[in-house]
Design a protein around this motif. Sequence first.
Motif, mmCIF file in Angstrom:
data_model
loop_
_atom_site.group_PDB
_atom_site.id
_atom_site.type_symbol
_atom_site.label_atom_id
_atom_site.label_comp_id
_atom_site.label_asym_id
_atom_site.label_seq_id
_atom_site.Cartn_x
_atom_site.Cartn_y
_atom_site.Cartn_z
ATOM 1 N N CYS A 51 0.863 -1.188 0.000
ATOM 2 C CA CYS A 51 0.000 0.000 0.000
ATOM 3 C C CYS A 51 0.898 1.236 0.000
ATOM 4 C CB CYS A 51 -0.899 0.025 1.225
ATOM 5 S SG CYS A 51 -2.068 -1.297 1.354
ATOM 6 N N PRO A 52 1.454 1.603 -1.149
ATOM 7 C CA PRO A 52 2.416 2.711 -1.173
ATOM 8 C C PRO A 52 1.853 4.046 -0.692
ATOM 9 C CG PRO A 52 2.225 1.670 -3.346
ATOM 10 C CD PRO A 52 1.248 1.005 -2.453
ATOM 11 N N GLU A 53 0.521 4.192 -0.730
ATOM 12 C CA GLU A 53 -0.100 5.459 -0.331
ATOM 13 C C GLU A 53 -0.257 5.592 1.185
ATOM 14 O OE1 GLU A 53 -3.292 2.507 -0.143
ATOM 15 O OE2 GLU A 53 -1.715 2.857 -1.609
ATOM 16 N N ILE A 54 -0.004 4.537 1.924
ATOM 17 C CA ILE A 54 -0.227 4.550 3.373
ATOM 18 C C ILE A 54 0.820 5.411 4.071
ATOM 19 C CG2 ILE A 54 1.169 2.536 3.999
ATOM 20 C CD1 ILE A 54 -1.248 1.686 5.795
ATOM 21 N N GLY A 55 0.399 6.081 5.131
ATOM 22 C CA GLY A 55 1.313 6.905 5.912
ATOM 23 C C GLY A 55 1.641 6.254 7.237
ATOM 24 N N LEU A 56 2.747 6.653 7.819
ATOM 25 C CA LEU A 56 3.165 6.112 9.111
ATOM 26 C C LEU A 56 2.121 6.405 10.186
ATOM 27 C CD1 LEU A 56 5.295 4.642 10.780
ATOM 28 C CD2 LEU A 56 6.517 6.814 11.022
ATOM 29 N N ALA A 57 1.488 7.577 10.111
ATOM 30 C CA ALA A 57 0.455 7.932 11.097
ATOM 31 C C ALA A 57 -0.716 6.948 11.046
ATOM 32 C CB ALA A 57 -0.037 9.355 10.862
ATOM 33 N N THR A 58 -1.058 6.475 9.856
ATOM 34 C CA THR A 58 -2.139 5.485 9.716
ATOM 35 C C THR A 58 -1.753 4.184 10.405
ATOM 36 O OG1 THR A 58 -2.856 6.475 7.634
ATOM 37 C CG2 THR A 58 -3.543 4.198 8.050
ATOM 38 N N VAL A 59 -0.501 3.791 10.255
ATOM 39 C CA VAL A 59 -0.015 2.565 10.910
ATOM 40 C C VAL A 59 -0.084 2.739 12.426
ATOM 41 C CG1 VAL A 59 1.967 1.025 11.245
ATOM 42 C CG2 VAL A 59 1.423 1.885 8.960
ATOM 43 N N TYR A 60 0.387 3.889 12.934
ATOM 44 C CA TYR A 60 0.330 4.151 14.376
ATOM 45 C C TYR A 60 -1.106 4.085 14.885
ATOM 46 C CZ TYR A 60 5.157 5.934 14.727
ATOM 47 O OH TYR A 60 6.522 6.073 14.735
ATOM 48 N N ARG A 61 -2.008 4.792 14.212
ATOM 49 C CA ARG A 61 -3.411 4.822 14.645
ATOM 50 C C ARG A 61 -4.047 3.439 14.604
ATOM 51 N NH1 ARG A 61 -3.449 9.574 11.567
ATOM 52 N NH2 ARG A 61 -4.429 8.463 9.844
ATOM 53 N N THR A 62 -3.742 2.680 13.559
ATOM 54 C CA THR A 62 -4.300 1.329 13.431
ATOM 55 C C THR A 62 -3.794 0.430 14.546
ATOM 56 O OG1 THR A 62 -4.540 1.569 11.044
ATOM 57 C CG2 THR A 62 -4.491 -0.681 11.914
ATOM 58 N N LEU A 63 -2.509 0.500 14.844
ATOM 59 C CA LEU A 63 -1.948 -0.325 15.914
ATOM 60 C C LEU A 63 -2.546 0.050 17.270
ATOM 61 C CD1 LEU A 63 1.760 -0.509 14.739
ATOM 62 C CD2 LEU A 63 0.081 -2.362 14.734
ATOM 63 N N GLN A 64 -2.743 1.343 17.505
ATOM 64 C CA GLN A 64 -3.374 1.785 18.756
ATOM 65 C C GLN A 64 -4.805 1.269 18.854
ATOM 66 O OE1 GLN A 64 -2.882 6.045 18.544
ATOM 67 N NE2 GLN A 64 -1.031 5.997 19.792
ATOM 68 N N MET A 65 -5.533 1.338 17.749
ATOM 69 C CA MET A 65 -6.910 0.875 17.725
ATOM 70 C C MET A 65 -6.972 -0.640 17.926
ATOM 71 S SD MET A 65 -9.325 -0.584 15.313
ATOM 72 C CE MET A 65 -8.353 -0.366 13.875
ATOM 73 N N LEU A 66 -6.096 -1.388 17.264
ATOM 74 C CA LEU A 66 -6.060 -2.846 17.416
ATOM 75 C C LEU A 66 -5.702 -3.240 18.849
ATOM 76 C CD1 LEU A 66 -4.324 -3.894 14.075
ATOM 77 C CD2 LEU A 66 -6.729 -4.231 14.692
ATOM 78 N N ASP A 67 -4.811 -2.487 19.472
ATOM 79 C CA ASP A 67 -4.445 -2.756 20.859
ATOM 80 C C ASP A 67 -5.629 -2.454 21.779
ATOM 81 O OD1 ASP A 67 -2.333 -3.481 22.797
ATOM 82 O OD2 ASP A 67 -2.651 -1.433 23.494
ATOM 83 N N LYS A 68 -6.313 -1.358 21.517
ATOM 84 C CA LYS A 68 -7.452 -0.956 22.352
ATOM 85 C C LYS A 68 -8.561 -2.002 22.344
ATOM 86 C CE LYS A 68 -10.760 2.789 23.003
ATOM 87 N NZ LYS A 68 -11.241 4.069 22.517
ATOM 88 N N ILE A 69 -8.810 -2.624 21.190
ATOM 89 C CA ILE A 69 -9.891 -3.617 21.108
ATOM 90 C C ILE A 69 -9.392 -5.035 21.416
ATOM 91 C CG2 ILE A 69 -11.271 -2.213 19.526
ATOM 92 C CD1 ILE A 69 -10.436 -4.140 17.267
ATOM 93 N N GLY A 70 -8.105 -5.159 21.770
ATOM 94 C CA GLY A 70 -7.578 -6.443 22.224
ATOM 95 C C GLY A 70 -7.060 -7.368 21.145
ATOM 96 N N PHE A 71 -6.836 -6.859 19.938
ATOM 97 C CA PHE A 71 -6.361 -7.724 18.849
ATOM 98 C C PHE A 71 -4.845 -7.725 18.698
ATOM 99 C CE2 PHE A 71 -10.653 -8.400 17.804
ATOM 100 C CZ PHE A 71 -10.706 -9.501 16.967
ATOM 101 N N THR A 72 -4.167 -6.853 19.430
ATOM 102 C CA THR A 72 -2.703 -6.896 19.459
ATOM 103 C C THR A 72 -2.235 -6.780 20.900
ATOM 104 O OG1 THR A 72 -2.444 -4.497 19.212
ATOM 105 C CG2 THR A 72 -2.362 -5.812 17.188
ATOM 106 N N ASN A 73 -1.016 -7.207 21.110
ATOM 107 C CA ASN A 73 -0.329 -6.990 22.377
ATOM 108 C C ASN A 73 0.856 -6.090 22.100
ATOM 109 O OD1 ASN A 73 -1.968 -8.795 23.894
ATOM 110 N ND2 ASN A 73 -0.785 -10.506 23.101
ATOM 111 N N LYS A 74 1.011 -5.075 22.927
ATOM 112 C CA LYS A 74 2.183 -4.215 22.853
ATOM 113 C C LYS A 74 3.273 -4.818 23.716
ATOM 114 C CE LYS A 74 0.074 -0.168 23.672
ATOM 115 N NZ LYS A 74 -0.124 1.231 24.014
ATOM 116 N N LEU A 75 4.466 -4.850 23.185
ATOM 117 C CA LEU A 75 5.604 -5.392 23.933
ATOM 118 C C LEU A 75 6.668 -4.315 24.098
ATOM 119 C CD1 LEU A 75 6.048 -8.700 21.931
ATOM 120 C CD2 LEU A 75 4.943 -8.445 24.137
#
Length: 144
Positions: A51-75
């Motif tokens: 996805c060449p159009e994706i920005g780093l901020a989108t990745v950050y926001r997505t990871l935060q959202m996935l962590d908030k809903i319990g689909f990722t673990n932050k290490l």
Amino acid sequence: MDAYLEQLKLKLKEQGFKLTPQRRCIVKIMLTSKGKHLSSEEIYDEVKNECPEIGLATVYRTLQMLDKIGFTNKLNLDDGCLRYELNLDQDAHNHHHLVCKKCGKIIEVEEDLLDHLETKIESNYNFKIYDHDVKFYGICSECK
């Protein structure tokens, strides 16, 4: 992978989110990188290939959202950056990690050896434990 994405899609919908193409790409990268414990920047480097159009901020926001809903673990492996892994079994305890101080290799320990200790802590301190996070630092077999 498809079953996981469907489960994620339902959870996102419950929370008022959608599984956008960018979010789908981030999750696919994490699924194919299972066991690698990638940082947000490393995920971004992989995702931008698809996805060449994706920005780093989108990745950050997505990871935060996935962590908030319990689909990722932050290490936090004390290496200066947060790392992420998918939480494929949301009802299970986090697994433990062995971190090689020489090469940085991260080894997952699936066994939960602390059940007895958790029971004792809950009893002695009247404290309900939901999860724990344990990291062991040392030298891996390849670096010995």
